[in-house]
Design a protein around this motif. Sequence first.
Motif, PDB file in Angstrom:
ATOM      1  N   ARG A 229      11.964   1.385  89.076  1.00 50.99           N
ATOM      2  CA  ARG A 229      13.098   0.450  88.992  1.00 50.99           C
ATOM      3  C   ARG A 229      13.288  -0.053  87.564  1.00 50.99           C
ATOM      4  O   ARG A 229      14.421  -0.149  87.067  1.00 50.99           O
ATOM      5  CB  ARG A 229      12.843  -0.738  89.942  1.00 50.99           C
ATOM      6  N   ALA A 230      12.189  -0.351  86.914  1.00 49.79           N
ATOM      7  CA  ALA A 230      12.260  -0.854  85.532  1.00 49.79           C
ATOM      8  C   ALA A 230      12.844   0.203  84.598  1.00 49.79           C
ATOM      9  O   ALA A 230      13.671  -0.095  83.725  1.00 49.79           O
ATOM     10  CB  ALA A 230      10.871  -1.270  85.053  1.00 49.79           C
ATOM     11  N   ASP A 231      12.414   1.474  84.815  1.00 49.56           N
ATOM     12  CA  ASP A 231      12.932   2.559  83.975  1.00 49.56           C
ATOM     13  C   ASP A 231      14.411   2.809  84.244  1.00 49.56           C
ATOM     14  O   ASP A 231      15.164   3.180  83.341  1.00 49.56           O
ATOM     15  CB  ASP A 231      12.132   3.842  84.204  1.00 49.56           C
ATOM     16  N   GLN A 232      14.836   2.623  85.488  1.00 41.44           N
ATOM     17  CA  GLN A 232      16.261   2.769  85.804  1.00 41.44           C
ATOM     18  C   GLN A 232      17.082   1.724  85.051  1.00 41.44           C
ATOM     19  O   GLN A 232      18.164   2.013  84.522  1.00 41.44           O
ATOM     20  CB  GLN A 232      16.489   2.628  87.311  1.00 41.44           C
ATOM     21  N   GLU A 233      16.560   0.503  84.984  1.00 47.99           N
ATOM     22  CA  GLU A 233      17.247  -0.560  84.237  1.00 47.99           C
ATOM     23  C   GLU A 233      17.271  -0.243  82.744  1.00 47.99           C
ATOM     24  O   GLU A 233      18.275  -0.479  82.063  1.00 47.99           O
ATOM     25  CB  GLU A 233      16.561  -1.902  84.499  1.00 47.99           C
ATOM     26  N   THR A 234      16.149   0.312  82.251  1.00 50.73           N
ATOM     27  CA  THR A 234      16.096   0.706  80.840  1.00 50.73           C
ATOM     28  C   THR A 234      17.126   1.789  80.545  1.00 50.73           C
ATOM     29  O   THR A 234      17.824   1.755  79.521  1.00 50.73           O
ATOM     30  CB  THR A 234      14.689   1.225  80.475  1.00 50.73           C
ATOM     31  N   LEU A 235      17.234   2.743  81.456  1.00 51.76           N
ATOM     32  CA  LEU A 235      18.199   3.840  81.292  1.00 51.76           C
ATOM     33  C   LEU A 235      19.625   3.300  81.231  1.00 51.76           C
ATOM     34  O   LEU A 235      20.424   3.718  80.389  1.00 51.76           O
ATOM     35  CB  LEU A 235      18.050   4.831  82.442  1.00 51.76           C
ATOM     36  N   GLN A 236      19.929   2.345  82.112  1.00 53.12           N
ATOM     37  CA  GLN A 236      21.280   1.767  82.114  1.00 53.12           C
ATOM     38  C   GLN A 236      21.539   0.988  80.827  1.00 53.12           C
ATOM     39  O   GLN A 236      22.634   1.056  80.256  1.00 53.12           O
ATOM     40  CB  GLN A 236      21.436   0.851  83.326  1.00 53.12           C
ATOM     41  N   THR A 237      20.518   0.278  80.352  1.00 52.55           N
ATOM     42  CA  THR A 237      20.656  -0.477  79.103  1.00 52.55           C
ATOM     43  C   THR A 237      20.893   0.459  77.925  1.00 52.55           C
ATOM     44  O   THR A 237      21.737   0.189  77.047  1.00 52.55           O
ATOM     45  CB  THR A 237      19.385  -1.315  78.847  1.00 52.55           C
ATOM     46  N   LEU A 238      20.163   1.568  77.903  1.00 53.23           N
ATOM     47  CA  LEU A 238      20.339   2.559  76.828  1.00 53.23           C
ATOM     48  C   LEU A 238      21.748   3.145  76.861  1.00 53.23           C
ATOM     49  O   LEU A 238      22.383   3.331  75.820  1.00 53.23           O
ATOM     50  CB  LEU A 238      19.310   3.676  76.975  1.00 53.23           C
ATOM     51  N   PHE A 239      22.249   3.440  78.068  1.00 52.28           N
ATOM     52  CA  PHE A 239      23.601   3.978  78.207  1.00 52.28           C
ATOM     53  C   PHE A 239      24.629   2.988  77.649  1.00 52.28           C
ATOM     54  O   PHE A 239      25.537   3.363  76.905  1.00 52.28           O
ATOM     55  CB  PHE A 239      23.892   4.277  79.689  1.00 52.28           C
ATOM     56  N   GLN A 240      24.466   1.722  78.007  1.00 53.45           N
ATOM     57  CA  GLN A 240      25.412   0.699  77.538  1.00 53.45           C
ATOM     58  C   GLN A 240      25.351   0.557  76.015  1.00 53.45           C
ATOM     59  O   GLN A 240      26.391   0.408  75.352  1.00 53.45           O
ATOM     60  CB  GLN A 240      25.100  -0.637  78.221  1.00 53.45           C
ATOM     61  N   ARG A 241      24.142   0.624  75.478  1.00 55.15           N
ATOM     62  CA  ARG A 241      23.995   0.515  74.014  1.00 55.15           C
ATOM     63  C   ARG A 241      24.632   1.727  73.330  1.00 55.15           C
ATOM     64  O   ARG A 241      25.318   1.587  72.311  1.00 55.15           O
ATOM     65  CB  ARG A 241      22.515   0.402  73.639  1.00 55.15           C
ATOM     66  N   CYS A 242      24.419   2.911  73.899  1.00 57.04           N
ATOM     67  CA  CYS A 242      24.989   4.122  73.309  1.00 57.04           C
ATOM     68  C   CYS A 242      26.516   4.087  73.332  1.00 57.04           C
ATOM     69  O   CYS A 242      27.177   4.580  72.417  1.00 57.04           O
ATOM     70  CB  CYS A 242      24.486   5.361  74.041  1.00 57.04           C
ATOM     71  N   GLU A 243      27.079   3.505  74.379  1.00 63.00           N
ATOM     72  CA  GLU A 243      28.537   3.372  74.446  1.00 63.00           C
ATOM     73  C   GLU A 243      29.058   2.484  73.318  1.00 63.00           C
ATOM     74  O   GLU A 243      30.118   2.735  72.754  1.00 63.00           O
ATOM     75  CB  GLU A 243      28.957   2.788  75.802  1.00 63.00           C
TER      76      GLU A 243
END
Length: 286
Positions: A229-243
């Motif tokens: 779950r924590a890694d899923q949140e990290t993945l979403q955060t990375l996606f938002q930052r990349c955008e």
Amino acid sequence: DKATDPNIPEENWECIQQFCDQVNADIEGPLLAPRLLAHKIQSPQEVEALHALTVLETCVNNCGERFHREIAKFRFLNELIKVLSTKYYGTWSSEKVKSRVTEVIFSWTVWFPQEVKIRDAYQMLKKQGIVKEDPKVPEDKILPPPSPRPQNSIFDRDEEKSKLLARLLKSNHSEDLQAANRLIKSMIKEEQEKSAKASRRESTISEVSENIMRMNELLENYQRQELSRADQETLQTLFQRCEKLRPLLFRIASETVDDDEALAALLQANDRLTQALGRYRQVVAS
């Protein structure tokens, strides 16, 4: 002693020039002069210290490479730092003298970018909080570039400005020297802004690369259903930052039109970022 006489409020330019001539004429001049000047700069008499700093700057501009090598050594730089440090003479040195010493060291980081020890000494002063921000050189402060100048100096890159600067510095009129000083400072400011942009560009490209690499690793695990779950949140955060990094790349690219190599690196980073964002959407959506 005459060139730094504290009983004379104005600079004795005749004696200053004679001192420079003696430095150039004596084979030991470039070795001995910095030691003599360091002693005078550390004087408890403000006027004497300020005169000595004027002599030092004049020597930098007139006494050549051997003199430059001596002032770029830690042995001499430490003598200047003592004027600023409370462990030595900083407690009783006047603010005017300390400010002037800071200006001198800062200006040398510009004139002599190849001298690592000067840059290290100045950065140490900032790290220790002795220098809180880069000094703003006063309008009446003349800072002619030393001779010989380092290759690829900022004063050699714009031929038109360099010719104008050389003509102004040869003049004996104070108005021309003031104009030369303003031109030098504007050229330094341009170079600092260019350096800041380059640093921001490199930092952004580096962040893009790191985020893409981390996001790809997480996407691999996501496809194998091995993501916590924590890694899923990290993945979403990375996606938002990349955008958010995409418009930043475009903005930096618009400031980099005169540098083909840097522009190519930005476009390449943008392509990789677009691919990574596309992969995220494809994997997560499926």
